[in-house]
Write a protein that holds these residues in place. Structure first.
Motif, mmCIF file in Angstrom:
data_model
loop_
_atom_site.group_PDB
_atom_site.id
_atom_site.type_symbol
_atom_site.label_atom_id
_atom_site.label_comp_id
_atom_site.label_asym_id
_atom_site.label_seq_id
_atom_site.Cartn_x
_atom_site.Cartn_y
_atom_site.Cartn_z
ATOM 1 N N VAL A 78 140.181 34.028 -83.399
ATOM 2 C CA VAL A 78 140.737 35.352 -83.688
ATOM 3 C C VAL A 78 139.798 36.445 -83.215
ATOM 4 C CG1 VAL A 78 141.519 36.889 -85.537
ATOM 5 C CG2 VAL A 78 142.050 34.438 -85.638
ATOM 6 N N LEU A 79 138.507 36.229 -83.372
ATOM 7 C CA LEU A 79 137.536 37.275 -83.054
ATOM 8 C C LEU A 79 137.443 37.541 -81.554
ATOM 9 C CD1 LEU A 79 135.504 39.119 -84.510
ATOM 10 C CD2 LEU A 79 133.776 37.349 -84.185
ATOM 11 N N PHE A 80 137.506 36.508 -80.737
ATOM 12 C CA PHE A 80 137.290 36.680 -79.300
ATOM 13 C C PHE A 80 138.519 36.353 -78.464
ATOM 14 C CE2 PHE A 80 133.206 35.590 -81.221
ATOM 15 C CZ PHE A 80 132.451 36.686 -80.840
ATOM 16 N N GLY A 81 139.511 35.694 -79.036
ATOM 17 C CA GLY A 81 140.688 35.335 -78.273
ATOM 18 C C GLY A 81 140.423 34.179 -77.314
ATOM 19 N N VAL A 82 141.440 33.874 -76.522
ATOM 20 C CA VAL A 82 141.365 32.784 -75.547
ATOM 21 C C VAL A 82 141.922 33.287 -74.221
ATOM 22 C CG1 VAL A 82 142.205 30.490 -74.957
ATOM 23 C CG2 VAL A 82 141.536 30.974 -77.300
ATOM 24 N N PRO A 83 141.207 33.103 -73.121
ATOM 25 C CA PRO A 83 139.917 32.408 -73.013
ATOM 26 C C PRO A 83 138.782 33.256 -73.574
ATOM 27 C CG PRO A 83 140.543 33.291 -70.880
ATOM 28 C CD PRO A 83 141.707 33.548 -71.794
ATOM 29 N N SER A 84 137.931 32.618 -74.345
ATOM 30 C CA SER A 84 136.817 33.320 -74.973
ATOM 31 C C SER A 84 135.626 33.387 -74.027
ATOM 32 C CB SER A 84 136.416 32.603 -76.269
ATOM 33 O OG SER A 84 136.060 31.260 -75.994
ATOM 34 N N PRO A 85 134.699 34.308 -74.252
ATOM 35 C CA PRO A 85 133.493 34.340 -73.426
ATOM 36 C C PRO A 85 132.733 33.011 -73.494
ATOM 37 C CG PRO A 85 133.685 36.338 -74.752
ATOM 38 C CD PRO A 85 134.746 35.404 -75.235
ATOM 39 N N ARG A 86 132.053 32.670 -72.444
ATOM 40 C CA ARG A 86 131.356 31.384 -72.390
ATOM 41 C C ARG A 86 130.304 31.276 -73.478
ATOM 42 N NH1 ARG A 86 130.345 26.972 -69.417
ATOM 43 N NH2 ARG A 86 128.200 26.224 -69.205
ATOM 44 N N ASP A 87 129.721 32.387 -73.884
ATOM 45 C CA ASP A 87 128.667 32.360 -74.904
ATOM 46 C C ASP A 87 129.191 32.029 -76.294
ATOM 47 O OD1 ASP A 87 126.354 33.103 -73.294
ATOM 48 O OD2 ASP A 87 127.350 35.031 -73.063
ATOM 49 N N VAL A 88 130.489 32.052 -76.490
ATOM 50 C CA VAL A 88 131.065 31.713 -77.799
ATOM 51 C C VAL A 88 132.175 30.674 -77.654
ATOM 52 C CG1 VAL A 88 130.480 33.855 -78.987
ATOM 53 C CG2 VAL A 88 132.563 33.744 -77.611
ATOM 54 N N GLU A 89 132.146 29.935 -76.563
ATOM 55 C CA GLU A 89 133.159 28.895 -76.356
ATOM 56 C C GLU A 89 132.714 27.630 -77.089
ATOM 57 O OE1 GLU A 89 135.998 27.759 -72.641
ATOM 58 O OE2 GLU A 89 133.850 27.486 -72.345
ATOM 59 N N VAL A 90 132.860 27.646 -78.402
ATOM 60 C CA VAL A 90 132.437 26.529 -79.234
ATOM 61 C C VAL A 90 133.383 25.349 -79.016
ATOM 62 C CG1 VAL A 90 131.283 27.954 -80.955
ATOM 63 C CG2 VAL A 90 133.723 27.513 -81.163
ATOM 64 N N LEU A 91 132.981 24.194 -79.508
ATOM 65 C CA LEU A 91 133.725 22.967 -79.219
ATOM 66 C C LEU A 91 135.162 22.991 -79.737
ATOM 67 C CD1 LEU A 91 133.571 20.214 -77.912
ATOM 68 C CD2 LEU A 91 132.671 19.290 -80.053
ATOM 69 N N PRO A 92 135.456 23.464 -80.955
ATOM 70 C CA PRO A 92 136.867 23.507 -81.373
ATOM 71 C C PRO A 92 137.728 24.380 -80.478
ATOM 72 C CG PRO A 92 135.424 23.724 -83.276
ATOM 73 C CD PRO A 92 134.553 23.824 -82.063
ATOM 74 N N VAL A 93 137.201 25.503 -80.012
ATOM 75 C CA VAL A 93 137.969 26.387 -79.132
ATOM 76 C C VAL A 93 138.172 25.729 -77.772
ATOM 77 C CG1 VAL A 93 137.965 28.610 -77.952
ATOM 78 C CG2 VAL A 93 137.211 28.463 -80.326
ATOM 79 N N LEU A 94 137.141 25.086 -77.247
ATOM 80 C CA LEU A 94 137.270 24.402 -75.963
ATOM 81 C C LEU A 94 138.289 23.266 -76.048
ATOM 82 C CD1 LEU A 94 136.286 24.049 -73.042
ATOM 83 C CD2 LEU A 94 134.496 22.529 -73.919
ATOM 84 N N THR A 95 138.293 22.546 -77.151
ATOM 85 C CA THR A 95 139.270 21.477 -77.348
ATOM 86 C C THR A 95 140.685 22.039 -77.370
ATOM 87 O OG1 THR A 95 137.633 20.232 -78.632
ATOM 88 C CG2 THR A 95 139.933 19.568 -78.848
ATOM 89 N N TYR A 96 140.856 23.174 -78.032
ATOM 90 C CA TYR A 96 142.172 23.829 -78.066
ATOM 91 C C TYR A 96 142.614 24.247 -76.668
ATOM 92 C CZ TYR A 96 145.580 27.546 -78.815
ATOM 93 O OH TYR A 96 146.695 28.345 -78.753
ATOM 94 N N VAL A 97 141.711 24.801 -75.898
ATOM 95 C CA VAL A 97 142.057 25.262 -74.551
ATOM 96 C C VAL A 97 142.475 24.092 -73.669
ATOM 97 C CG1 VAL A 97 141.113 26.290 -72.449
ATOM 98 C CG2 VAL A 97 140.620 27.319 -74.669
#
Length: 298
Positions: free
Chosen positions: A231-250
């Motif tokens: 929610v805070l950064f949206g998708v695609p999120s910046p690489r510096d906050v592309e944590v594993l759950p978000v990457l899995t979702y993408v």
């Protein structure tokens, strides 16, 4: 004899629920992680090509999974280390009775009871380039810059997660303080123990178990958090906050690489299981040591 095995039958409903909710989805995820499953083979996913460990190899070498794991681990560790003293200090501050203690305790719980979607939305507004955060920093002569993109986005995520998660450690530390026998406080006062000595020799030993559990739960919660960075950064999120759950979702719901995303989910499970296994082993050792001490005293 029939009544001898009755307690085992009482565990049957819980065992069935565990199999349906945990074991079956885990087995399906493991199976999918071994398939080349994408949008083209999804309709017949049972017949999708078997690729073995190719998805895991790609997750480690070709995708950003390693970077996401390092990012998630460091972010979760920083948040947990910072929130630990805050939670313990808040628990110590609200342990004794005073006027308005119930109100203070309720206010302390507000960041934790708010839905993560609400927290992420509010902080996204605050951290806008023309938001409240940069407005306050501008009054101090500081250029806040971009908080939701670039290198500062990592620290923005850390700050927001600290604000949202410290009440969890506060609750568990407060529960540990409530379990301390009042007789110990009275005995320490009669012995002339000062504030620090009472804190060190009476309170902290009783907080070791609850605080250890709180640290593990907080770390696992932070490392597996999806809603707040999403929610805070949206998708695609910046690489510096592309944590594993978000990457899995993408990989799953945007790139439709279901096999690869399942492999990432399994890696996430392994990552979570490591600290959990360490904590369970430590607890078992403590219980065993207590049993040895009690046996020697007897």
């Amino acid at each position: 004899m029939p009544g001898r095995h009755r307690p085992l039958w009482l565990l049957a409903p819980g065992a069935v629920l565990t199999v349906l909710v945990i074991v079956v989805p885990l087995a399906v995820a493991l199976h999918i992680s071994l398939l080349d499953l994408d949008q083209y083979s999804f309709r017949q996913w049972v017949r999708a090509p078997f690729v073995g460990l190719a998805n895991y190899t790609e997750a480690v070498r070709a995708s950003g999974a390693v970077h996401a794991i390092v990012l998630s681990t460091s972010y979760a560790a920083i948040v947990t280390v910072v929130t630990l003293p805050i939670g313990v200090a808040a628990a110590l501050a609200t342990q004794d009775r005073f006027r308005g203690r119930g109100l203070v305790r309720s206010v302390f719980l507000v960041p934790y009871v708010l839905p993560a979607f609400v927290v992420g939305t509010v902080w996204r507004i605050i951290l806008q380039p023309d938001g409240v955060a940069n407005g306050l920093l501008a009054r101090l002569g500081i250029d806040g810059g971009l908080w939701l993109n670039g290198r500062q986005s990592f620290w923005a995520l850390v700050v927001v997660q600290i604000w949202a998660s410290w009440p969890l450690l506060y609750l568990l530390a407060l529960a540990g303080l409530q379990s301390v026998d009042p007789v110990l406080h009275e005995a320490a006062a009669l012995d002339g123990a000062g504030w620090w000595d009472k804190l060190r020799y009476v309170i902290f030993p009783h907080l070791r178990g609850p605080v250890g559990l709180a640290v593990i739960i907080a770390f696992l919660h932070n490392i597996n958090n999806f809603t707040l960075p999403f929610v805070l950064f949206g998708v695609p999120s910046p690489r510096d906050v592309e944590v594993l759950p978000v990457l899995t979702y993408v990989e799953s719901f945007q790139n439709f690489r279901f096999g690869l995303s399942a492999a990432m989910a399994v890696l996430s499970l392994v990552l979570i299981a490591i600290p959990l296994a360490g904590y369970l082993r430590a607890v078992r050792l403590d219980v065993g040591q207590d049993g040895v001490d009690q046996g020697s005293r007897a």
